[in-house]
Design a protein around this motif. Structure first.
Motif, PDB file in Angstrom:
ATOM      1  N   PRO A   1       1.057  -1.246   0.180  1.00 44.06           N
ATOM      2  CA  PRO A   1      -0.059   0.050   0.064  1.00 44.06           C
ATOM      3  C   PRO A   1       0.721   1.410   0.200  1.00 44.06           C
ATOM      4  O   PRO A   1       0.316   2.353  -0.078  1.00 44.06           O
ATOM      5  CB  PRO A   1      -0.673  -0.186   1.258  1.00 44.06           C
ATOM      6  CG  PRO A   1      -0.451  -1.520   1.798  1.00 44.06           C
ATOM      7  CD  PRO A   1       0.585  -1.985   1.132  1.00 44.06           C
ATOM      8  N   PHE A   2       2.201   1.048   0.092  1.00 40.79           N
ATOM      9  CA  PHE A   2       3.159   2.312   0.213  1.00 40.79           C
ATOM     10  C   PHE A   2       3.826   2.609  -0.882  1.00 40.79           C
ATOM     11  O   PHE A   2       3.916   1.719  -1.808  1.00 40.79           O
ATOM     12  CB  PHE A   2       4.202   2.123   1.354  1.00 40.79           C
ATOM     13  CG  PHE A   2       3.424   1.421   2.689  1.00 40.79           C
ATOM     14  CD1 PHE A   2       2.369   2.364   3.522  1.00 40.79           C
ATOM     15  CD2 PHE A   2       3.644   0.066   3.144  1.00 40.79           C
ATOM     16  CE1 PHE A   2       1.998   2.054   4.548  1.00 40.79           C
ATOM     17  CE2 PHE A   2       3.227  -0.387   4.200  1.00 40.79           C
ATOM     18  CZ  PHE A   2       2.258   0.299   4.685  1.00 40.79           C
ATOM     19  N   HIS A   3       4.434   3.741  -1.099  1.00 40.38           N
ATOM     20  CA  HIS A   3       5.201   4.181  -2.370  1.00 40.38           C
ATOM     21  C   HIS A   3       6.576   3.524  -2.310  1.00 40.38           C
ATOM     22  O   HIS A   3       7.107   3.042  -0.933  1.00 40.38           O
ATOM     23  CB  HIS A   3       5.577   5.573  -2.232  1.00 40.38           C
ATOM     24  CG  HIS A   3       5.990   6.117  -3.564  1.00 40.38           C
ATOM     25  ND1 HIS A   3       7.667   5.661  -3.997  1.00 40.38           N
ATOM     26  CD2 HIS A   3       5.711   6.804  -4.589  1.00 40.38           C
ATOM     27  CE1 HIS A   3       7.858   6.311  -5.342  1.00 40.38           C
ATOM     28  NE2 HIS A   3       6.529   7.071  -5.703  1.00 40.38           N
ATOM     29  N   SER A   4       6.842   2.746  -3.258  1.00 34.75           N
ATOM     30  CA  SER A   4       8.220   1.907  -3.375  1.00 34.75           C
ATOM     31  C   SER A   4       9.415   2.450  -2.782  1.00 34.75           C
ATOM     32  O   SER A   4      10.420   1.803  -2.123  1.00 34.75           O
ATOM     33  CB  SER A   4       8.039   1.219  -4.601  1.00 34.75           C
ATOM     34  OG  SER A   4       8.777   2.356  -5.561  1.00 34.75           O
ATOM     35  N   GLU A   5       9.605   3.721  -3.056  1.00 35.75           N
ATOM     36  CA  GLU A   5      10.755   4.496  -2.481  1.00 35.75           C
ATOM     37  C   GLU A   5      10.871   4.408  -0.943  1.00 35.75           C
ATOM     38  O   GLU A   5      11.789   4.286  -0.373  1.00 35.75           O
ATOM     39  CB  GLU A   5      10.957   6.014  -2.945  1.00 35.75           C
ATOM     40  CG  GLU A   5      12.088   6.762  -2.645  1.00 35.75           C
ATOM     41  CD  GLU A   5      13.326   6.184  -2.821  1.00 35.75           C
ATOM     42  OE1 GLU A   5      13.536   5.353  -4.062  1.00 35.75           O
ATOM     43  OE2 GLU A   5      14.426   6.257  -2.660  1.00 35.75           O
TER      44      GLU A   5
END
Ligand SMILES: Cc1ncc(COP(=O)(O)O)c(C=O)c1O
Length: 369
Positions: free
Chosen positions: A311-315
């Motif tokens: 659910p999070f940004h990959s960075e």
């Protein structure tokens, strides 16, 4: 002032994943686990190490120019004419040489996107244009690739399994595509992860070459299951005239002696290949199970890595894992639409457990914010 060819200014350089030592230095960490470059987590085969030790005293001499004994063994194992087999310093070199022999300014090469990043680089280095065709549902879209082919197209690059998703296209898909694509177009089937594949629907490119598809090229590597990424050995099966051209274009001693003997010894040790395939694929199944249990969407994979969505940004996930000593590949580098994906290389059981532990503590921290 020197003047490089103007089109070279536009070529984006290859950016490798972070090296273990670099991360140790930057973060002051002792223990680092790298699950970012789809390497094998195991050392080279014992038979390869033995062959390397034996060959060390001969290093004052140039290597065999034509990697003869390795090609002879490949010809026998795969029942293919030796003069159509070329060995290179990794698949990388064979991809670059193929591009150099077939492409020039005004030409086009068609490829999936994302796919192995050397396809656009090798294409653009010749002055040709890289035509990138988006994946559909994380799969190589052969229908759209066919639509992108025209009279300027000289090569279609197809990685199967695809990097970074791990998905495959099937025998039926490939047959459909080869029947339709004009035969002036070379179809380079990059099978770097072929040894990890378990699906009965997977097309072995060599079968298609043997059936008479004269525009097919198949490349494979010793960098993955064979654990020899550091020695740079890849091999390819080419149409006869193209193999001859590659032999003119490559450096006369493009593959070092230690690389040749280690690859040959490893090729002759299929028992070890089977052992490692079983270990990695069992771990792959376990990791997919564990990721799904945590509610993450996993792309079906046939390679030694898994492409999953959080659910999070990959960075953010990448940086958080890095701080805990685990290096992965963040999806956003593969282009729009992949911002929530992580590409994780399957490691040893201990590596994978450490990854899961780090992931769980990140999820825990996120839930407390
Ligand atoms: C699809 C694909 N082809 C080729 C390679 C590179 O292989 P080599 O080490 O033989 O150059 C990779 C490496 O990650 C890859 O993912």
């Amino acid at each position: 002032m020197v003047r490089i060819k103007s089109y070279l200014r536009e070529v984006k350089p290859y950016v490798p994943g972070k090296a273990i030592d670099e991360v140790k230095r930057e973060l002051g960490l002792e223990e680092i686990i790298k699950l970012a470059s789809n390497e094998s987590p195991f050392p080279p085969f014992p038979s390869a190490v033995e062959a390397i030790e034996k060959a060390i005293p001969t290093l004052n001499e140039y290597p065999l120019s034509d990697s003869y004994y390795l090609r002879e063994a490949l010809a026998e194992k795969f029942d293919f004419p030796i003069d159509q087999i070329v060995v290179g310093a990794g698949t990388d070199e064979l991809i670059g040489l193929t591009a150099r022999c077939l492409l020039g300014p005004g030409d086009e090469a068609v490829m999936p996107a994302p796919a192995f990043i050397m396809y656009p680089i090798a294409t653009e280095l010749t002055g040709a244009t890289a035509v990138q065709v988006s994946l559909r549902d994380n799969r190589v879209d052969l229908k759209e690739i066919l639509k992108a082919v025209n009279e300027r197209t000289k090569i279609v690059f197809l990685d199967n399994p695809n990097n970074p998703t791990g998905t495959i296209f099937t025998k039926r898909d490939l047959e459909w595509f080869l029947e339709k694509v004009p035969n002036h177009v070379a179809i380079l089937l990059d099978q770097a992860y072929y040894e990890f594949v378990t699906s009965p629907d997977f097309p072995d490119g060599l079968d298609f070459m043997k059936r008479g598809y004269e525009n097919v090229i198949v490349t494979r590597t010793f960098s993955k299951i064979y654990s020899l990424a550091g020695l740079r050995v890849g091999y390819g099966f080419f149409p006869r005239e193209l193999a001859e051209a590659l032999n003119k274009a490559r450096g006369p001693f493009n593959v070092g002696t230690l690389s040749q003997v280690a690859a040959l010894a490893s090729l002759n040790d299929q028992e070890e290949v089977f052992k490692r395939k079983t270990l990695i694929n069992n771990e792959r199944d376990r990791i997919v199970f564990e990721l799904k249990k945590r509610g993450f969407n996993c792309t079906p994979t046939q390679a030694n890595f898994v492409f999953f969505e959080t659910p999070f940004h990959s960075e953010e996930v990448y940086q958080a894992l890095l701080k805990k000593g685990v290096i992965v590949r963040p999806g956003h580098i593969f282009g729009p639409g992949y911002e929530k994906y992580i590409r994780l290389t399957i490691g040893t059981r201990e590596d994978n457990d450490a990854f899961l532990k780090a992931l769980d503590s990140i999820i825990e921290e996120a839930s407390q914010q």
